[in-house]
Write a protein that holds these residues in place. Sequence first.
Motif, PDB file in Angstrom:
ATOM      1  N   VAL A   1       5.811 -34.168 -14.225  1.00 47.02           N
ATOM      2  CA  VAL A   1       6.137 -35.574 -14.413  1.00 47.02           C
ATOM      3  C   VAL A   1       4.842 -36.365 -14.539  1.00 47.02           C
ATOM      4  N   ILE A   2       4.958 -37.535 -15.144  1.00 45.57           N
ATOM      5  CA  ILE A   2       3.830 -38.459 -15.263  1.00 45.57           C
ATOM      6  C   ILE A   2       4.197 -39.717 -14.496  1.00 45.57           C
ATOM      7  N   LEU A   3       3.275 -40.207 -13.672  1.00 46.22           N
ATOM      8  CA  LEU A   3       3.404 -41.515 -13.034  1.00 46.22           C
ATOM      9  C   LEU A   3       2.466 -42.440 -13.791  1.00 46.22           C
ATOM     10  N   LEU A   4       2.995 -43.552 -14.326  1.00 50.24           N
ATOM     11  CA  LEU A   4       2.212 -44.454 -15.165  1.00 50.24           C
ATOM     12  C   LEU A   4       2.296 -45.871 -14.614  1.00 50.24           C
ATOM     13  N   GLY A   5       1.171 -46.397 -14.158  1.00 49.10           N
ATOM     14  CA  GLY A   5       1.116 -47.768 -13.659  1.00 49.10           C
ATOM     15  C   GLY A   5       1.211 -48.740 -14.812  1.00 49.10           C
ATOM     16  N   ARG A   6       2.210 -49.616 -14.783  1.00 51.23           N
ATOM     17  CA  ARG A   6       2.455 -50.534 -15.897  1.00 51.23           C
ATOM     18  C   ARG A   6       1.453 -51.676 -15.945  1.00 51.23           C
ATOM     19  N   ILE A   7       0.780 -51.980 -14.857  1.00 51.63           N
ATOM     20  CA  ILE A   7      -0.244 -53.025 -14.864  1.00 51.63           C
ATOM     21  C   ILE A   7      -1.629 -52.392 -14.927  1.00 51.63           C
ATOM     22  N   SER A   8      -1.888 -51.425 -14.058  1.00 50.30           N
ATOM     23  CA  SER A   8      -3.226 -50.836 -13.968  1.00 50.30           C
ATOM     24  C   SER A   8      -3.510 -49.824 -15.064  1.00 50.30           C
ATOM     25  N   GLY A   9      -2.464 -49.249 -15.654  1.00 49.53           N
ATOM     26  CA  GLY A   9      -2.671 -48.205 -16.644  1.00 49.53           C
ATOM     27  C   GLY A   9      -3.017 -46.858 -16.016  1.00 49.53           C
ATOM     28  N   THR A  10      -2.962 -46.786 -14.691  1.00 45.77           N
ATOM     29  CA  THR A  10      -3.256 -45.530 -13.997  1.00 45.77           C
ATOM     30  C   THR A  10      -2.218 -44.490 -14.381  1.00 45.77           C
ATOM     31  N   ARG A  11      -2.715 -43.270 -14.708  1.00 44.14           N
ATOM     32  CA  ARG A  11      -1.824 -42.172 -15.080  1.00 44.14           C
ATOM     33  C   ARG A  11      -2.085 -40.987 -14.169  1.00 44.14           C
ATOM     34  N   ALA A  12      -1.016 -40.333 -13.733  1.00 46.69           N
ATOM     35  CA  ALA A  12      -1.153 -39.126 -12.926  1.00 46.69           C
ATOM     36  C   ALA A  12      -0.108 -38.134 -13.389  1.00 46.69           C
ATOM     37  N   VAL A  13      -0.542 -36.922 -13.713  1.00 47.79           N
ATOM     38  CA  VAL A  13       0.363 -35.851 -14.106  1.00 47.79           C
ATOM     39  C   VAL A  13       0.478 -34.922 -12.901  1.00 47.79           C
ATOM     40  N   ARG A  14       1.714 -34.677 -12.479  1.00 43.70           N
ATOM     41  CA  ARG A  14       1.941 -33.844 -11.300  1.00 43.70           C
ATOM     42  C   ARG A  14       2.952 -32.749 -11.627  1.00 43.70           C
ATOM     43  N   ARG A  15       2.717 -31.581 -11.078  1.00 41.98           N
ATOM     44  CA  ARG A  15       3.618 -30.434 -11.231  1.00 41.98           C
ATOM     45  C   ARG A  15       4.685 -30.543 -10.159  1.00 41.98           C
ATOM     46  N   LEU A  16       5.942 -30.282 -10.535  1.00 38.24           N
ATOM     47  CA  LEU A  16       7.028 -30.278  -9.571  1.00 38.24           C
ATOM     48  C   LEU A  16       7.010 -28.985  -8.773  1.00 38.24           C
ATOM     49  N   PRO A  17       7.386 -29.040  -7.508  1.00 38.96           N
ATOM     50  CA  PRO A  17       7.398 -27.834  -6.682  1.00 38.96           C
ATOM     51  C   PRO A  17       8.441 -26.827  -7.158  1.00 38.96           C
TER      52      PRO A  17
ATOM     53  N   ARG B   1      19.174 -32.430  -5.319  1.00 36.01           N
ATOM     54  CA  ARG B   1      17.937 -31.696  -5.052  1.00 36.01           C
ATOM     55  C   ARG B   1      16.799 -32.657  -5.363  1.00 36.01           C
ATOM     56  N   LEU B   2      15.980 -32.933  -4.379  1.00 41.61           N
ATOM     57  CA  LEU B   2      14.947 -33.945  -4.537  1.00 41.61           C
ATOM     58  C   LEU B   2      13.558 -33.329  -4.427  1.00 41.61           C
ATOM     59  N   ALA B   3      12.611 -33.901  -5.155  1.00 39.02           N
ATOM     60  CA  ALA B   3      11.214 -33.504  -5.063  1.00 39.02           C
ATOM     61  C   ALA B   3      10.381 -34.778  -4.985  1.00 39.02           C
ATOM     62  N   GLU B   4       9.409 -34.801  -4.100  1.00 36.39           N
ATOM     63  CA  GLU B   4       8.540 -35.962  -3.962  1.00 36.39           C
ATOM     64  C   GLU B   4       7.264 -35.743  -4.770  1.00 36.39           C
ATOM     65  N   VAL B   5       6.863 -36.767  -5.518  1.00 37.92           N
ATOM     66  CA  VAL B   5       5.641 -36.721  -6.315  1.00 37.92           C
ATOM     67  C   VAL B   5       4.831 -37.952  -5.934  1.00 37.92           C
ATOM     68  N   THR B   6       3.570 -37.757  -5.553  1.00 41.71           N
ATOM     69  CA  THR B   6       2.743 -38.896  -5.136  1.00 41.71           C
ATOM     70  C   THR B   6       1.420 -38.894  -5.895  1.00 41.71           C
ATOM     71  N   ALA B   7       0.835 -40.068  -6.000  1.00 42.66           N
ATOM     72  CA  ALA B   7      -0.487 -40.245  -6.592  1.00 42.66           C
ATOM     73  C   ALA B   7      -1.015 -41.584  -6.106  1.00 42.66           C
ATOM     74  N   ASP B   8      -2.318 -41.784  -6.151  1.00 38.99           N
ATOM     75  CA  ASP B   8      -2.886 -43.062  -5.737  1.00 38.99           C
ATOM     76  C   ASP B   8      -3.662 -43.691  -6.892  1.00 38.99           C
ATOM     77  N   GLY B   9      -4.191 -44.878  -6.643  1.00 43.19           N
ATOM     78  CA  GLY B   9      -4.962 -45.572  -7.666  1.00 43.19           C
ATOM     79  C   GLY B   9      -4.190 -46.669  -8.370  1.00 43.19           C
ATOM     80  N   PHE B  10      -2.965 -46.945  -7.909  1.00 39.93           N
ATOM     81  CA  PHE B  10      -2.146 -47.972  -8.531  1.00 39.93           C
ATOM     82  C   PHE B  10      -2.396 -49.320  -7.855  1.00 39.93           C
ATOM     83  N   VAL B  11      -2.077 -50.407  -8.564  1.00 41.02           N
ATOM     84  CA  VAL B  11      -2.178 -51.738  -7.996  1.00 41.02           C
ATOM     85  C   VAL B  11      -1.007 -51.900  -7.030  1.00 41.02           C
ATOM     86  N   PRO B  12      -1.245 -52.365  -5.787  1.00 43.16           N
ATOM     87  CA  PRO B  12      -0.137 -52.517  -4.841  1.00 43.16           C
ATOM     88  C   PRO B  12       0.996 -53.355  -5.427  1.00 43.16           C
ATOM     89  N   GLY B  13       2.203 -52.823  -5.363  1.00 46.06           N
ATOM     90  CA  GLY B  13       3.385 -53.536  -5.830  1.00 46.06           C
ATOM     91  C   GLY B  13       3.678 -53.415  -7.309  1.00 46.06           C
TER      92      GLY B  13
END
Length: 183
Positions: A167-183, A118-130
């Motif tokens: 879930v939290i998406l955390l950019g390891r270089i940029s430090g960008t953080r995004a908290v997203r609710r799962l569907p 069972r898969l859920a997609e979580v997206t956010a922007d503001g991260f450094v490419p790559g």
Amino acid sequence: MNLTSPRRSTPTDEDATAPVELPHVLVTVAEDGTLTATVDGTPFPSPDVSAWTRATFGSLMDAITQDRTIAARVEVRESDGSVFTDILRTRKPRRAVASSETPVPETRRSRHARRVPRLAEVTADGFVPGEDVAVAAIVSHTDATGTGEARAIIDLDVLSDASTHEVILLGRISGTRAVRRLP
């Protein structure tokens, strides 16, 4: 025991050997978004005539780490003076798939592996490419004390529970953080 005799090496010695020092990658970002890169002080130019840019950061890191087969310590210096550092680790090698000619005995684990995930997609922007983006499941919340300290006690049985809703998406270089609710 003879201390002057050479140590015998086994086939796994080379596989387990890690470099004593990681290559130091320094990426400097100009005002216009172009990048200059050095590896241990040696310039790392783009393979074509164009310059490295923010959009090609992932390709730059893949080129330097030889498609993530070499770990590296990366330091990114932004034009505003901010500095981000991270370790780019190697990717785990994928195991070879058994050929169809070789019968593989069915085990409980292989039967379990056939379940449809069972898969859920979580997206956010503001991260450094790559950049490497960590994905963390939120299992609980706590409050900070009056001194700003936080303490969490985690029930390890909850970690394998499917009741995680954020879930939290955390950019390891940029430090960008995004908290997203799962569907």
